[in-house]
Enzyme design. Structure first.
Site, PDB file in Angstrom:
ATOM      1  N   CYS A  73       0.871  -1.178   0.000  1.00  0.00           N
ATOM      2  CA  CYS A  73       0.000   0.000   0.000  1.00  0.00           C
ATOM      3  C   CYS A  73       0.904   1.223   0.000  1.00  0.00           C
ATOM      4  CB  CYS A  73      -0.926   0.008   1.212  1.00  0.00           C
ATOM      5  SG  CYS A  73      -1.999   1.474   1.295  1.00  0.00           S
ATOM      6  N   CYS A 216      -4.792   5.446  -4.845  1.00  0.00           N
ATOM      7  CA  CYS A 216      -4.112   4.176  -4.554  1.00  0.00           C
ATOM      8  C   CYS A 216      -2.675   4.334  -5.027  1.00  0.00           C
ATOM      9  CB  CYS A 216      -4.801   3.010  -5.258  1.00  0.00           C
ATOM     10  SG  CYS A 216      -3.962   1.414  -5.008  1.00  0.00           S
TER      11      CYS A 216
END
EC number: 5.1.1.7
Length: 282
Positions: A73, A216
Site C-alpha cells: 500500500c 491508490c
C-alpha cells in the site's frame, strides 16, 4: 489494552496507522469490522506497525477494509513514514513488509517519498490462473474495458488505458467484476488510465478489498510502469488522482519512486480486540 493510532490520508486514500509495537494482541477481525463500519474511522487500509524481524526499523502489516490482508500500500506506507517522523523517530526508514524491505523518507519540503522497489512484469511472478505470454497486453474485458496491462508491485494491478474521459466510465460497475475474474485467484486491483501528455496521466482505481478509492499509491506506480512499457509516457510522470497528484519516477534501474503529500486527521487510542476507540483531546 489501548493502542495508539492516527487516522490519516494520502490524497484521500483513507489510512489508519496503528502502533502495535508494544501491543499484547494483534488486530482482530471484529476490530477491523468495527473501525471500517464507523464513519469516523472508516478506512481503506490499516497500517499496523510492529517490531522488525529482519534488518529493518519496523515491520508493517496491512489490512484492507474487508478484513483481507494486502501485500503493498503505497499511500499507507507514506502515511506510516509521516507518522514515524512526527513521533521523532527519524526521517529515513527501512520498513519490513510481506514482500520485502521498503525504504522511504520525509523530504525537506515535507513531502513523503517511498522506494517501492522493482515491479514484477513476468506472469510467472504473478498470481494468475493461466499462462500469459505478454503481460503488456492481456485479453480480459468488461464493457468498454479491454486489453489490460498487468503489473505487480507486490500486489497485482490490471491497468486499462482509455482514450475518452475516464470519469464517464462506471468503474463501480466493472471494477468488482474484474477484481473477481477467474484469471485472478487472489483477486486484483483494477485501474483505468487516461494519458494526458508524455509526462502525465489521470487515474481511477477499484482497489482489491476496499472498492472505489480516492487514491491508490501502488496503482499510481503500476500505471506509470504500464504507460512507459507501452511507450505512452516518459519515466517520470505526474499521476492525477481525484484528490491531488502523485509524482512517480520509474528509474533506469527499474526502482519505482513515489512522492506526494499526506494529511493527519486525528489521533487517539483503540482496543485492537474490539475496535472501540477514543480520540485525543486537542
Amino acid at each position: 489494552m489501548k493502542t495508539p493510532f492516527s487516522k490519516m490520508n494520502g490524497l484521500g486514500n483513507k489510512i489508519i496507522v496503528a502502533d502495535l509495537r508494544k501491543a499484547i494482541h494483534n488486530i482482530t477481525p471484529q476490530a477491523i469490522q468495527a473501525l471500517a463500519s464507523n464513519p469516523q474511522t472508516h478506512f481503506d487500509q490499516i497500517m499496523a506497525i510492529h517490531p522488525p524481524t529482519q534488518d529493518a526499523d519496523f515491520r508493517i502489516e496491512i489490512w484492507n477494509a474487508d478484513g483481507s490482508m494486502a501485500k503493498a500500500c503505497g499511500n499507507g506506507t507514506r502515511c506510516v513514514i509521516e507518522w514515524l517522523a512526527n513521533h521523532n523517530l527519524g526521517n529515513n526508514f527501512r520498513l519490513e513488509t510481506s514482500t520485502g524491505i521498503v525504504e522511504g523518507k520525509r523530504q525537506t519540503d515535507g513531502l513523503i517519498s517511498v522506494d517501492m522497489g522493482r515491479p514484477y512484469l513476468n506472469a510467472k511472478d504473478m498470481p494468475v490462473s493461466r499462462e500469459i505470454i505478454d503481460t503488456n497486453h492481456v485479453d480480459i474485458t468488461a464493457g468498454p474495458l479491454q486489453d489490460a496491462c498487468l503489473v505487480s508491485v507486490g500486489n497485482l494491478h490490471a491497468i486499462f488505458f482509455i482514450e475518452s474521459n475516464i470519469q464517464n466510465i462506471p468503474l463501480e460497475k466493472y471494477g468488482p467484476k474484474l477484481e473477481h475474474d477467474p484469471l485472478f485467484p487472489e483477486r486484483c486491483n483494477i485501474s483505468i488510465a487516461q494519458i494526458t501528455s508524455k509526462k502525465s496521466l489521470t487515474l481511477r482505481t477499484w482497489e482489491r478489498g476496499a472498492g472505489l478509492t480516492q487514491a491508490c499509491g501502488s496503482a499510481a506506480c503500476a500505471s506509470a510502469v504500464a504507460a512507459y512499457r507501452r511507450g505512452l509516457t516518459e519515466r517520470h510522470i505526474d499521476v492525477n488522482l481525484p484528490k491531488g497528484i502523485l509524482s512517480i519516477l520509474y528509474r533506469d534501474d527499474e526502482h519505482i519512486i513515489m512522492t506526494g503529500p499526506t494529511e493527519h486527521e486525528f489521533s487517539g487510542l483503540f482496543n485492537p480486540l474490539t475496535g472501540t476507540y477514543k480520540k485525543d483531546h486537542l
